[in-house]
Design a protein around this motif. Structure first.
Motif, PDB file in Angstrom:
ATOM      1  N   ASN A  88      42.042  44.632  46.508  1.00 27.47           N
ATOM      2  CA  ASN A  88      41.777  43.495  47.397  1.00 27.47           C
ATOM      3  C   ASN A  88      42.920  42.483  47.330  1.00 27.47           C
ATOM      4  N   GLY A  89      43.236  41.875  48.459  1.00 26.33           N
ATOM      5  CA  GLY A  89      44.275  40.861  48.501  1.00 26.33           C
ATOM      6  C   GLY A  89      43.841  39.619  47.726  1.00 26.33           C
ATOM      7  N   LEU A  90      44.795  39.014  46.997  1.00 23.40           N
ATOM      8  CA  LEU A  90      44.473  37.818  46.215  1.00 23.40           C
ATOM      9  C   LEU A  90      45.637  36.832  46.316  1.00 23.40           C
ATOM     10  N   GLU A  91      45.318  35.620  46.727  1.00 22.34           N
ATOM     11  CA  GLU A  91      46.318  34.540  46.795  1.00 22.34           C
ATOM     12  C   GLU A  91      46.330  33.861  45.435  1.00 22.34           C
ATOM     13  N   VAL A  92      47.483  33.857  44.756  1.00 22.87           N
ATOM     14  CA  VAL A  92      47.527  33.210  43.443  1.00 22.87           C
ATOM     15  C   VAL A  92      48.420  31.971  43.495  1.00 22.87           C
ATOM     16  N   ARG A  93      48.149  31.033  42.583  1.00 20.32           N
ATOM     17  CA  ARG A  93      48.913  29.787  42.528  1.00 20.32           C
ATOM     18  C   ARG A  93      50.377  30.052  42.188  1.00 20.32           C
ATOM     19  N   ASP A 141      52.198  28.807  39.958  1.00 17.31           N
ATOM     20  CA  ASP A 141      52.554  28.860  38.531  1.00 17.31           C
ATOM     21  C   ASP A 141      52.147  30.189  37.875  1.00 17.31           C
ATOM     22  N   VAL A 142      51.544  31.086  38.618  1.00 14.61           N
ATOM     23  CA  VAL A 142      51.219  32.406  38.059  1.00 14.61           C
ATOM     24  C   VAL A 142      52.464  33.287  38.211  1.00 14.61           C
ATOM     25  N   LYS A 143      53.183  33.440  37.072  1.00 14.93           N
ATOM     26  CA  LYS A 143      54.500  34.088  37.157  1.00 14.93           C
ATOM     27  C   LYS A 143      54.474  35.555  36.727  1.00 14.93           C
ATOM     28  N   LEU A 189      48.401  35.939  35.291  1.00  9.27           N
ATOM     29  CA  LEU A 189      47.347  36.425  36.183  1.00  9.27           C
ATOM     30  C   LEU A 189      46.031  36.595  35.423  1.00  9.27           C
ATOM     31  N   ILE A 190      46.132  37.130  34.192  1.00 11.65           N
ATOM     32  CA  ILE A 190      44.925  37.324  33.371  1.00 11.65           C
ATOM     33  C   ILE A 190      44.253  35.972  33.114  1.00 11.65           C
ATOM     34  N   ASP A 191      45.069  34.961  32.800  1.00 10.64           N
ATOM     35  CA  ASP A 191      44.518  33.618  32.573  1.00 10.64           C
ATOM     36  C   ASP A 191      43.906  33.068  33.861  1.00 10.64           C
ATOM     37  N   PHE A 192      44.623  33.262  34.962  1.00 12.79           N
ATOM     38  CA  PHE A 192      44.163  32.791  36.281  1.00 12.79           C
ATOM     39  C   PHE A 192      42.792  33.394  36.625  1.00 12.79           C
ATOM     40  N   LEU A 193      42.620  34.672  36.271  1.00 15.86           N
ATOM     41  CA  LEU A 193      41.360  35.370  36.560  1.00 15.86           C
ATOM     42  C   LEU A 193      40.307  35.145  35.463  1.00 15.86           C
ATOM     43  N   GLU A 194      40.691  34.380  34.436  1.00 18.29           N
ATOM     44  CA  GLU A 194      39.799  34.078  33.301  1.00 18.29           C
ATOM     45  C   GLU A 194      39.287  35.354  32.628  1.00 18.29           C
ATOM     46  N   LEU A 195      40.212  36.288  32.420  1.00 22.71           N
ATOM     47  CA  LEU A 195      39.865  37.552  31.767  1.00 22.71           C
ATOM     48  C   LEU A 195      40.469  37.655  30.374  1.00 22.71           C
ATOM     49  N   GLU A 196      40.960  36.520  29.840  1.00 24.89           N
ATOM     50  CA  GLU A 196      41.739  36.575  28.594  1.00 24.89           C
ATOM     51  C   GLU A 196      40.940  37.047  27.382  1.00 24.89           C
ATOM     52  N   ASP A 197      39.596  36.999  27.478  1.00 28.03           N
ATOM     53  CA  ASP A 197      38.795  37.405  26.318  1.00 28.03           C
ATOM     54  C   ASP A 197      38.570  38.910  26.227  1.00 28.03           C
TER      55      ASP A 197
END
Lengths: 341, 67
Positions: free
Chosen positions: B8-13, B15-17, B22-30
């Motif tokens: 799926n298409g995803l628009e990211v900020r 500062d997501v380099k 991206l993992i932090d942006f998606l809140e999947l870091e755990d």
């Protein structure tokens, strides 16, 4: 003898054909777990005409299972029928030509050692990684394919592990979640079960009918609610020094001390205790317990259930007990010893 | 920047380099994640080195236990 009309549509499907159907008839599939995934896989394989199924499950049917565990009825729930037994009863109605071995108990090492060598493949329908790692090593040891499947919420994931060809679960161990994030605390919808099972069963049919070339070869996941589908080629994650599948293998998950004597059941507020002694005479225990008028007893041929204080204890013939009403293993042991010696 | 995540298409900020971002942006870091970036599997230590560009394809899978 094949009943050709029964399997006519499946035989018409060219990759299976008459030959494939006969192979299915000669096949033995071990299904570990008879909950949501196990029910659905077992029904599909029985309908497909797999000649011999072995089901292992340690639990009994409860009301909250009925939303997604397709082999079970309200009658099974009222009678607290062990899932393996209830599954066998239903499967025998669906296809009486299939030999079904139902085992009420833990999928533990000695049991798997007996069954796995005779099985053509293993379907993972368990709800925990302790058992999956055990299955993984058993499958590597006896050179059997096994098909991982798991579900939570609207998310499912599946992968077919082929000995000496794909990475095994031990190779991927760093990706196994350590905490209870896998528990059913976030619930589950039924269609995701069917989606995982459709993948697992199709892979099984390919393997059993000699169509290995058609296998997916990929780690597959999807989220039905988020409309996501993902496939990843994971061959690069196979470890050259894996303790379960490399030349240096030692099968760490088959070491007896790695298996817990007690376990908290995922999301269930229940502890399972597995004492040393095997086989319990349920009638004897019931007779003793009846002396205490406070205790409400229920018994069927497979288990004894009683309520006392805020706990419900279910004792099986193989000596296992489920203590409902606690997630504290020490508390569960205390309750067990208080009433069962 | 627009990328494809799990089809799926995803628009990211801005500062997501990189993949770590991206993992932090998606809140999947755990969660322990298996990640493929433009059809290349990444080891965890590569997550900060894997720079994201417009149109990149990222596949993310995590194991679950229920059955």
């Amino acid at each position: 003898m094949l009943e050709t009309n029964r399997y006519h549509r499946q035989i018409l499907f060219a990759p299976i054909g008459e030959n494939g159907q006969e192979k299915l008839n000669q096949s033995h599939v071990l299904i570990v777990g008879a909950g949501a995934l196990g029910s659905s896989s077992a029904e599909a394989l029985a309908r497909a005409g797999v000649g011999h199924l072995t089901l292992i499950d340690r639990d009994y049917v409860e009301e909250s299972n009925l939303q997604r565990q397709q082999l079970f009825s309200e009658k099974d729930m009222k009678q607290k029928t062990p899932k393996a037994i209830a599954a066998k009863q239903r499967l025998s109605e669906v296809n009486s030509h299939v030999r079904i071995d139902a085992i009420v108990g833990d999928a533990e090492i000695d049991l798997l050692r007996q069954i796995a060598p005779e099985a053509d493949l293993i379907i993972d329908a368990t709800d925990n990684f302790d058992t999956r790692l055990l299955l993984n090593d058993i499958a590597q040891k006896y050179q059997k394919p096994w098909i991982y499947g798991a579900v939570v919420a609207s998310y499912g994931v599946t992968f077919t592990v082929l000995p000496d060809k794909t990475p095994c679960l031990q190779c991927l161990q760093e990706y196994i979640p350590a905490n209870g994030a896998t528990c059913d605390s976030v619930g589950i919808i039924q269609p995701v079960v069917q989606r995982v099972v459709s993948q697992q069963v199709t892979e099984a049919l390919k393997l059993l009918t000699g169509n290995e070339a058609a296998l997916s070869g990929r780690l597959i996941s999807f989220d039905l609610w988020k409309n996501e589908h993902t496939e990843i080629e994971v061959d690069a994650l196979r470890k050259a020094d894996c303790p379960s599948c490399s030349e240096k293998r030692s099968y760490p998950n088959l070491a007896y001390d790695s298996r817990l004597k007690s376990a908290v059941l995922c999301g269930r507020n229940t502890v399972q205790l597995r004492p040393q002694r095997k086989q319990t005479d349920l009638d004897e225990v019931a007779k003793e317990l009846q002396k205490n008028k406070q205790i409400k007893l229920f018994q069927n041929p497979y288990l004894l259930s009683f309520e006392v204080d805020s706990f419900r204890i279910v004792l099986f013939q193989d000596g296992r007990a489920l203590v409902h009403g606690t997630m504290d293993q020490l508390e569960a042991k205390n309750v067990y010893h208080r009433y069962l010696g | 920047m627009k990328i494809m995540v799990n089809g799926n298409g995803l628009e990211v900020r801005e500062d997501v380099k990189h993949i770590k971002g991206l993992i932090d942006f998606l809140e999947l870091e755990d969660k322990p994640l298996i990640i493929e970036h433009n059809q290349q599997i990444l080891q965890k230590e590569e997550h900060e080195k894997a720079i994201l560009e417009n149109g990149d394809k990222v596949e993310i899978v995590h194991f679950v236990g229920g059955g």
